[in-house]
Write an enzyme that holds these catalytic residues in place. Structure first.
Site, PDB file in Angstrom:
ATOM      1  N   ALA A  78       0.516  -1.029   0.003  1.00  0.00           N
ATOM      2  CA  ALA A  78      -0.267   0.127   0.005  1.00  0.00           C
ATOM      3  C   ALA A  78       1.079   1.735  -0.381  1.00  0.00           C
ATOM      4  CB  ALA A  78      -1.165   0.295   1.169  1.00  0.00           C
ATOM      5  N   PHE A 137       4.533   3.992   3.744  1.00  0.00           N
ATOM      6  CA  PHE A 137       4.237   2.991   2.663  1.00  0.00           C
ATOM      7  C   PHE A 137       4.390   1.943   3.203  1.00  0.00           C
ATOM      8  CE2 PHE A 137       7.004   5.315  -1.056  1.00  0.00           C
ATOM      9  CZ  PHE A 137       5.784   5.862  -1.000  1.00  0.00           C
ATOM     10  N   GLU A 138       3.635   0.635   2.832  1.00  0.00           N
ATOM     11  CA  GLU A 138       3.793  -0.708   3.471  1.00  0.00           C
ATOM     12  C   GLU A 138       4.100  -1.620   1.852  1.00  0.00           C
ATOM     13  OE1 GLU A 138       2.744  -2.438   6.331  1.00  0.00           O
ATOM     14  OE2 GLU A 138       1.477  -0.545   7.104  1.00  0.00           O
ATOM     15  N   ILE A 139       5.110  -2.419   2.268  1.00  0.00           N
ATOM     16  CA  ILE A 139       5.525  -2.833   1.185  1.00  0.00           C
ATOM     17  C   ILE A 139       5.493  -4.090   0.422  1.00  0.00           C
ATOM     18  CG2 ILE A 139       7.903  -1.047   1.429  1.00  0.00           C
ATOM     19  CD1 ILE A 139       9.740  -2.800   2.729  1.00  0.00           C
TER      20      ILE A 139
END
Length: 430
Positions: A233, A302-304
């Protein structure tokens, strides 16, 4: 009693008549762990990762500097390593440059984020390179940029994970560092989980968030990115409400996130506000503070990476890639995403735009001032400063009372002048 014995004998005979492979399978299931351990072939230990970063800085003193910042609160101590990249070290404090602040490892169990920090620093130092990017292009992109990287914000929590508590996201004394900031702090939703979201006893009660706040205010970045894992996300403010900011800033943030999603996230990433996209509201987060208080024009979370097939107890697999192919892909994709930010960011925001913010917006509350003062003095003098905390709290109280009484006295004085003026005017003969 006799009936129980007969039943037991019958069950025993049935169990004994089962094929031997059935018994072996049961034994193997019991021996198999219900969680995935840390893959030491892929992931550094916290000590080794910090040492690798310091060695990297030592090899490239022309571009990189490193400092270790410590803070203490009520017997609890933490330290953060902060790496600064600038092509000319003499210009690291030059406010004319475009400034980017990145934080990794805010939650202990998200090991992949700190590995990404190491990869980005390796590329910045030119020991590694992104595919299809040459040195000339890299240097041209970074000529007018200063980047501060916090590779592991939650070192104490990371130590707990390495000791075997693979689901731990909080710091060393059980506080979620991404709930300890002052914007909408302490509000609990209906599904509030104290293990996952403990906000602490007060905003900035934790040394880690104290250090990060002081760093953010002094550095005054144009872009902030808080890097997490658990899903894929690209979030913008707000986390504590189900909407994004209004106007041009929101449009600029969304355009940049859409570019990253198309170019590097293979259009898989969720985009929008954290509170509106993830399915729950989060109160007291770093990104909301950066946007609302520090006035960072582009503030992101940021969700990586995330494995939605993993069970809730299999935290390492849920938050971190466990095979070499996925591990390499995540680091390559997201390293490229950050260098796209380094390239596009200065074109999205006027470097001097933050200076246009009114002086009123730059004011901080008396609580913010005293908290910053206490933290700075405690960092310098250690334990000796802890005995002054109660006294400083008293000073805050008396200062508020002084301000309140001053306002009341001023009101009374103006009221008396007004009444006196009316009497004088009425006494003048017509």
């Amino acid at each position: 009693m006799g009936g129980s014995f007969l039943l037991f004998s019958y069950l025993l005979s049935v169990f004994a008549s089962l094929p031997s492979f059935t018994v072996v399978k049961a034994d193997s299931d019991l021996a198999r762990p219900s969680f995935t351990p840390i893959n030491r072939d892929l992931y550094h230990s916290s000590d080794d990762l910090i040492e690798q970063i310091k060695s990297l800085v030592h090899r490239h003193p022309d571009k990189l500097t490193v400092e270790t910042i410590k803070a203490r609160n009520k017997g609890y101590t933490s330290e953060l390593t902060v790496v600064t990249y600038c092509q000319s070290r003499k210009e690291t404090d030059d406010k004319s440059k475009f400034r980017i602040l990145l934080s990794f490892g805010q939650h202990g169990r998200e090991l992949i984020t700190s590995e990404l920090a190491l990869r980005i620093l390796s590329i910045l130092s030119e020991e590694q390179f992104l595919p299809k990017m040459d040195r000339a292009s890299l240097n041209g992109t970074l000529e007018n940029v200063v980047i501060k990287v916090v590779p592991m914000e939650n070192l104490n929590g990371r130590k707990l994970v390495e000791a075997g508590n693979l689901c731990e996201r909080r710091n060393g004394r059980g506080v979620d560092l991404n709930r300890n900031w002052s914007v909408d702090w302490g509000k609990k939703e209906k599904d509030y989980d104290p293990y996952e979201e403990n906000p602490g006893i007060a905003p900035f009660s934790e040394p880690e968030t104290q250090i990060m706040r002081k760093l953010a205010i002094s550095f005054d970045p144009h872009i902030w990115v808080n890097v997490h894992s658990g899903m894929e996300a690209l979030f913008m403010p707000y986390d504590h409400k189900n909407r994004t900011p209004d106007g041009l800033p929101s449009q600029r943030m969304r355009l940049l996130l859409e570019e990253l999603n198309n170019a590097h996230c293979h259009k898989r990433c969720m985009i929008g506000s954290g509170g509106g996209s993830v399915g729950y509201l989060a109160h007291g987060t770093a990104t909301d503070y950066m946007y609302d208080v520090v006035r960072v024009p582009m503030s992101f979370t940021f969700e990586i990476y995330g494995d939605n097939t993993a069970t809730l107890k299999d935290c390492f697999r849920m938050f971190n890639p466990v095979d070499h192919t996925t591990f390499k892909r995540v680091l390559n994709d997201w390293s490229a995403a950050f260098f796209t930010i380094f390239k596009l960011g200065p074109h999205q925001i006027d470097v001097h735009s933050k200076a246009a913010v009114s002086s009123m917006d730059k004011w901080v509350s008396i609580d913010e001032y005293f908290d910053g003062y206490l933290m700075g003095r405690r960092n310098r003098y250690g334990k000796k400063m802890e005995v002054l905390e109660v006294g400083m709290q008293e000073i805050r109280t008396y200062f508020r009372l002084f301000l309140l009484s001053s306002v009341l006295l001023l009101f009374m004085f103006c009221s008396r002048i007004s009444k006196t003026g009316r009497q004088i005017v009425s006494a003048i003969p017509i």
